[in-house]
Design an enzyme around this catalytic site. Structure first.
Site, mmCIF file in Angstrom:
data_model
loop_
_atom_site.group_PDB
_atom_site.id
_atom_site.type_symbol
_atom_site.label_atom_id
_atom_site.label_comp_id
_atom_site.label_asym_id
_atom_site.label_seq_id
_atom_site.Cartn_x
_atom_site.Cartn_y
_atom_site.Cartn_z
ATOM 1 C CE1 TYR A 72 -4.173 1.842 0.612
ATOM 2 C CE2 TYR A 72 -2.586 3.421 1.485
ATOM 3 C CZ TYR A 72 -3.855 3.136 1.008
ATOM 4 O OH TYR A 72 -4.785 4.137 0.923
ATOM 5 C CG ASP A 125 -11.848 15.546 -25.409
ATOM 6 O OD1 ASP A 125 -10.688 15.179 -25.213
ATOM 7 O OD2 ASP A 125 -12.762 14.741 -25.677
ATOM 8 C CG ASP A 215 -1.886 17.138 -22.132
ATOM 9 O OD1 ASP A 215 -1.317 16.027 -22.097
ATOM 10 O OD2 ASP A 215 -3.088 17.261 -22.407
ATOM 11 C CE LYS A 258 -3.803 9.630 -24.730
ATOM 12 N NZ LYS A 258 -4.684 9.666 -23.573
ATOM 13 C CG HIS A 450 -17.089 13.523 -27.459
ATOM 14 N ND1 HIS A 450 -16.927 14.475 -26.483
ATOM 15 C CD2 HIS A 450 -16.015 12.710 -27.380
ATOM 16 C CE1 HIS A 450 -15.792 14.243 -25.854
ATOM 17 N NE2 HIS A 450 -15.218 13.186 -26.362
HETATM 18 N N1 F0G Z 1 -4.147 14.988 -22.986
HETATM 19 C C1 F0G Z 1 -4.122 14.600 -24.260
HETATM 20 C C2 F0G Z 1 -3.332 15.383 -25.253
HETATM 21 C C3 F0G Z 1 -4.832 13.466 -24.657
HETATM 22 O O1 F0G Z 1 -4.812 13.093 -25.933
HETATM 23 C C4 F0G Z 1 -5.562 12.744 -23.674
HETATM 24 C C5 F0G Z 1 -6.324 11.563 -24.036
HETATM 25 C C6 F0G Z 1 -5.536 13.187 -22.350
HETATM 26 C C7 F0G Z 1 -4.820 14.323 -22.038
HETATM 27 C C8 F0G Z 1 -6.286 12.476 -21.258
HETATM 28 O O2 F0G Z 1 -5.650 11.308 -20.923
HETATM 29 O O3 F0G Z 1 -7.286 9.507 -21.501
HETATM 30 O O4 F0G Z 1 -5.379 9.102 -19.943
HETATM 31 O O5 F0G Z 1 -7.294 10.491 -19.243
HETATM 32 N N2 F0G Z 1 -6.574 11.249 -25.207
HETATM 33 C C9 F0G Z 1 -7.259 10.070 -25.690
HETATM 34 C C10 F0G Z 1 -7.430 10.195 -27.167
HETATM 35 C C11 F0G Z 1 -8.493 9.722 -24.964
HETATM 36 O O6 F0G Z 1 -8.172 9.364 -27.733
HETATM 37 O O7 F0G Z 1 -6.809 11.047 -27.788
HETATM 38 P P1 F0G Z 1 -6.447 10.027 -20.371
#
Ligand code: F0G
Length: 459
Positions: A72, A125, A215, A258, A450
């Site tokens: 933990y 988004d 980000d 990613k 969406h």
């Molecule tokens: N920032 C970027 C640039 C992203 O593309 C995503 C997620 C996130 C933050 C959020 O990360 O999904 O781990 O909570 N992108 C996915 C996409 C969902 O399909 O482009 P997460």
């Protein structure tokens, strides 16, 4: 003869895919109310919905899963990840999170309130959602070149310094908790940000005493583009470039799904101890204790290993090469795409492909549905549905780009799959003038609509 690139891995485990019939797809997409998120994955032949959490882990990552320490507190896997983050990014403080948006939740909980502004390049988004949920405003300062899909610009994710300075000049610093640079910029088409731009944005932020955050979901892909497109970095290793990129920022949110090539995971890193203490409180509240942050120990270990693999040049070359391979096939069919091709996806310009469909009938979504019907390929709309309604006027926001994104999972599909996808779009391109009607919304949620909205055909 110059040898072609070949994937720097071989396939050890396979997962069968079943092609479907056109009749099945007509029924399934109707049952899903024309929302591709509502399809079952078995109803999809090639899934290019997202590159997030859909990659294939290496056998080193699977070994790390076995080595995961599930304590933990004080898990060895946490310290493994901490060591990698320190080596790779040179940022002293971090908390694990279950994914990228959880890191955003912690960052914006600790910094952002009603009436604040968060400038940056086009925010993703979930980032936009977290900002607007707190009644703050994301300000898109991306360079104008990004919205012309035919224009070649090597760094269409760049921030326009004049636009950014205008935000700083016309608002008090207390109202701007931070500036966010998304690398690569997903919303503008998986487009990278140059090292020069990162450096200049960082200097401008310093001048106005505004912290700057990445980000960093696709930071390694961004580093690959810096190496291959920004002359002075051609001789640098990806890791040297990554270190320099992060040296210009105060912290980062990261979706490990990613560039860390895991199915689940993320983190938030920062340099300021005071901010870290605030974030820690929210981490315990929302995610879990500071050494696991919503993840199993084995997940932390896989993220650590994946971060290292994600920064290998040969891997990046084959990954980004595969995206470009699909892009070139589409170009040969005459299909209009965002140029240059992005890091993780090819973005088809639906406005140019279906100009006769009114924007009120959602061109990119119409194209996404056609692609599914044609061959069972699932892409995703990056257009009006995703852009959502203006929080004040509740009117549809019509973005300058209506894109169909074909996001390619890491180390998952072969070139034959890419040939298949391109042929499907080629067929649609040939019959594009016969597609004359789009869709209308019959049900939608008040935020991030969406994912769950329902549509019907305009007759
Ligand atoms: N920032 C970027 C640039 C992203 O593309 C995503 C997620 C996130 C933050 C959020 O990360 O999904 O781990 O909570 N992108 C996915 C996409 C969902 O399909 O482009 P997460």
């Amino acid at each position: 003869m110059e040898l072609p690139f070949a994937e720097p891995y071989k396939i050890k485990v396979v997962e069968p895919l079943r092609p479907s019939t056109p009749q099945e797809r007509i029924q399934w997409i109707q049952d899903a109310r024309y929302n591709l998120f509502k399809l079952r994955s078995e109803q999809v032949f090639i899934d290019l919905l997202t590159d997030s959490g859909t990659g294939a882990m290496s056998h080193h990552q699977w070994s790390e899963m076995m080595l995961g320490d599930e304590s933990y507190a004080g898990s060895a896997s946490y310290f493994k990840l901490k060591g990698v983050i320190e080596d790779l990014l040179d940022i002293p403080y971090f908390v694990p999170t279950h994914q990228g948006r959880a890191a955003e939740n912690l960052l914006f909980s600790a910094t952002t309130g009603q009436g604040d502004l968060i400038p940056g390049n086009a925010h993703f988004d979930t980032t936009k959602g977290h900002i607007e949920f707190r009644r703050a405003t994301p300000v898109d300062c991306t360079i104008d070149e990004a919205s012309d899909t035919t224009l070649y610009h090597p760094f269409k994710g760049n921030i326009d310094l004049n636009k950014l300075e205008e935000v700083f000049k016309s608002n008090p610093a207390e109202k701007i908790p931070l500036c966010m640079i998304t690398i690569t910029c997903n919303t503008s088409g998986g487009q990278p940000v140059s090292m020069q731009n990162i450096r200049e944005v960082s200097a401008l932020c310093k001048k106005y005493t505004i912290p700057v955050f990445f980000d960093a979901a696709r930071f390694a892909e961004n580093a690959y583009f810096i190496k291959t497109r920004e002359k002075e970095y051609a001789g640098h290793s990806i890791r040297e470039i990554v270190l320099e990129m992060f040296s210009y920022v105060d912290g980062a949110t990261m979706s490990g799904k990613k560039d860390a090539i895991v199915n689940m995971g993320g983190f938030l890193a920062c340099r300021d101890k005071e901010l870290f203490d605030k974030i820690s409180m929210f981490c315990i509240l929302y995610e879990g204790y500071l050494t696991y942050g919503g993840l199993a120990g084995r997940d932390l270990a896989a993220v650590a290993q994946g971060l290292l693999e994600g920064c290998e040049f040969n891997y990046l070359e084959s990954r980004i090469g595969q995206v470009a391979y699909l892009g070139h096939l589409l170009k040969d069919y005459g299909i209009p795409c965002q140029l240059p091709f992005g890091g993780h996806a090819v973005f088809v310009d639906a406005k140019k492909m279906l100009p006769h469909i009114p924007k009120e009938e959602y061109q990119a979504q119409t194209l996404a549905i056609e692609l599914y019907l044609e061959g069972g390929v699932r892409g995703v709309e990056i257009g009006t549905l995703l852009a959502d309604r203006d929080p004040k006027t509740r009117k549809n926001r019509y973005p300058s780009l209506e894109l169909l994104r074909l996001a390619i999972p890491r180390r998952v599909y072969t070139s034959n799959h890419m040939d298949y996808v391109a042929a499907c779009l080629g067929n649609i391109y040939e019959r594009r003038n016969k597609i004359t009607k789009g869709f209308r919304i019959i049900k939608e949620a008040p935020i991030m609509r969406h994912f769950t909205l329902e549509l019907e055909r305009v007759l």
